[in-house]
Design a protein around this motif. Sequence first.
Motif, mmCIF file in Angstrom:
data_model
loop_
_atom_site.group_PDB
_atom_site.id
_atom_site.type_symbol
_atom_site.label_atom_id
_atom_site.label_comp_id
_atom_site.label_asym_id
_atom_site.label_seq_id
_atom_site.Cartn_x
_atom_site.Cartn_y
_atom_site.Cartn_z
ATOM 1 N N ASN A 111 50.006 -61.109 -0.807
ATOM 2 C CA ASN A 111 49.184 -59.911 -0.574
ATOM 3 C C ASN A 111 48.908 -59.796 0.918
ATOM 4 O O ASN A 111 49.323 -60.647 1.708
ATOM 5 N N GLY A 112 48.211 -58.740 1.301
ATOM 6 C CA GLY A 112 47.844 -58.538 2.699
ATOM 7 C C GLY A 112 49.040 -58.320 3.590
ATOM 8 O O GLY A 112 50.029 -57.672 3.213
ATOM 9 N N ASN A 113 48.974 -58.884 4.818
ATOM 10 C CA ASN A 113 50.029 -58.694 5.822
ATOM 11 C C ASN A 113 51.370 -59.245 5.358
ATOM 12 O O ASN A 113 52.424 -58.672 5.652
ATOM 13 N N GLU A 114 51.321 -60.388 4.614
ATOM 14 C CA GLU A 114 52.573 -60.970 4.121
ATOM 15 C C GLU A 114 53.265 -60.002 3.165
ATOM 16 O O GLU A 114 54.480 -59.815 3.225
ATOM 17 N N GLN A 115 52.488 -59.373 2.299
ATOM 18 C CA GLN A 115 53.058 -58.434 1.337
ATOM 19 C C GLN A 115 53.676 -57.231 2.046
ATOM 20 O O GLN A 115 54.751 -56.740 1.661
ATOM 21 N N VAL A 116 53.002 -56.782 3.114
ATOM 22 C CA VAL A 116 53.530 -55.664 3.909
ATOM 23 C C VAL A 116 54.870 -56.048 4.506
ATOM 24 O O VAL A 116 55.830 -55.255 4.525
#
Length: 705
Positions: free
Chosen positions: A691-696
């Motif tokens: 999730n978060g920046n990693e998911q982006v």
Amino acid sequence: MKHKDSIRSLNDIPGIGEKMARRFIEHFGTEQNAFEAILSGDVASISCMEGVGQRYAISLVQEVSSRIEGVGVQDFLKTREAMDIYERLLDIIKLFAHTGYAREKIHTFFPYPASRRDRIESIRSSVAQHIEHADMLRGNESFLCLLGCVKPLNLKLKPVRVRDRVILTTDPKKLEKVKKRFGEYLDVHLVSSLTDIVDSARGYSHVIAADDDLFSCELPEDVEIEVIADMEACEDWKIVPENEISQVSRNLQIIESSLQVTRMIRIAGMTFLQEVDDAILDKLEKAVCMIDENGDVRAGTDPEIDRLTMILEGIDTAVANANAYADQELGNALRESQLVLSGQDMLRMMHDSSELKSVLENQLRHNYVSVIEKARKNICTALSLQKKEILFLDALFPQSISHPVEADRTQVTAIKQYVKEKIEKRKIEHKRQVARSLVGLRESIRKMVKKVLDFDVGFTIGCFASEFGLSLPRIIEGTGIGFKDAENLFLRSRHGTVVPIDYAVGATSFSPGGDKSRIVLLSGVNSGGKTSLLELLAQCIILTHMGFPVPAVDMEIGLTEGFYYFAKSKGTLDAGAFETTLIDFSVVADGSGKIVLVDELESITEPGASARIISGILEMLAENEKSLAVFVSHLSGLIMENTQSDVRVDGIEASGLDCDLNLIVDRTPRYNYVARSTPELIVERLLRRTNGNEQVFYERLKSKF
């Protein structure tokens, strides 16, 4: 071609010099024993030698075997990676060994090239029988426990020194002969007078006379001598039975376990150790049942020896208890007694004061005698003494009344000496009986233990096959390998269950639609099982050429002369390493029959150049009708663009992700199908796990697909 005649002794074996040969002889007892241990591949016994490790023992046995057979392990396994697969297979097989001997001897089995099909077929015939034996006995815990107790016999010569036996002679010439023959085992004395004879004899439990002259004089009652007039004609077992027995007693558990294992194998209906019949086994069992691990007569064998031993061990306690009883009873009698003196007694005491003691003894004599007699009876009862032994108790307690009562220790010592001599006399007869039996059984013992150990070697292979449900493959003519429901043993041993695979390359009845392609590119998804399939092929190839069963329900294979396995490279190679890799692959260019398995060779350099190099190698392999190859590659498209040869492309492909985000993969390759590497599924899995920046980040990568 066999070269057995070129190796006839230890000195003929490369690497064994004079010093090493002496160590072998010292360890195995004789040069013949040592030589046989090497020829039979007894890695376990050789490894036990001081300063000799397992690696040396294996290397030595393999070197000798290769000289005799004319072929060695590296004649078939052509690369280090192929050797690694072989050694990992041995590690799994060794887990099923029940003896150290079998565990080490498994190293003497290796894959043979097709030119030695006779050896492969010979081993296959044996293995089929081993599997039957394993099915019958591997669930018998009692049998497995006994089998685990069997080891190679300790044959190292170790003379026994008997310290309580002596040989006496009056003849100096006989003395030298007897000393030369028996001097290292027991004492030999020259005697010339009755005093010499008695002094020497009284220092030992058993005395042997080497001539009749010793009986020209009358000996005291306590001196017993066994006369052996013709010492030269007397066999060794009669003089020093312990020497014969020690060879067995040092190996007692091994021999007893081997006996029981042999009987259980026969009861199971197997033909085993035919050269040793049941009558000999019965005779051996009767002999070994009479001795213990120290070479002594086993407790429970002779009731009289057990009784005498009990006397020897219990005499001090029994005398001490009797002494304490007599003290207590006499003390009680004294406290309760009243002294009644007559006038005559008083006159005598007044005239002579020493008369008081006489009067006291007369008054207490009855009580004292009664107490002492009861104390003696207590000793007799506690030790189960017989008539002659009871006589020693007559002088054990003082005749004159005394308090406290004190037993005569010299009488206790005399009883002990008498009992020791009786024990020794009975024991030597038992030992002679055992030793006489064992003289004719040495070879039977050696054969039996060796056969049991060799049985476990085959039994190990059989248990390995039974545990994994292995079967012997069908050997076909031509070039090809195909199997049904095959399972990678490395994965199976680690995880318990694996997905079975069907696959075929070359001309077999498993080939798809009669496709006889010998050269195959295997494409597909990362983590889809391409390397595992390559390992599975390697396992089946190596085991087949060892004559062993394979991890498949059904399989066909054509034998070949050499096996090349090239594992996945770790990153792009530098110029030197790249050159070395190409040199390694140059060996596939000859015209000999071979199977080549390669895992992702493309990492040796940039993709375009790798594809051209791989296509060139495939073309050369395709030109040799006796070659078969499977190359795992992600560059199948580029490779096919650069080759004119008949190369088949098979694929292992993922169809998606399951609810646990694991790849859904059909592990069995699809024939004539270029599979996608499906890196997008890996990216999607990472996307759904974060999730978060990693998911982006992963969302951005996914959009590129």
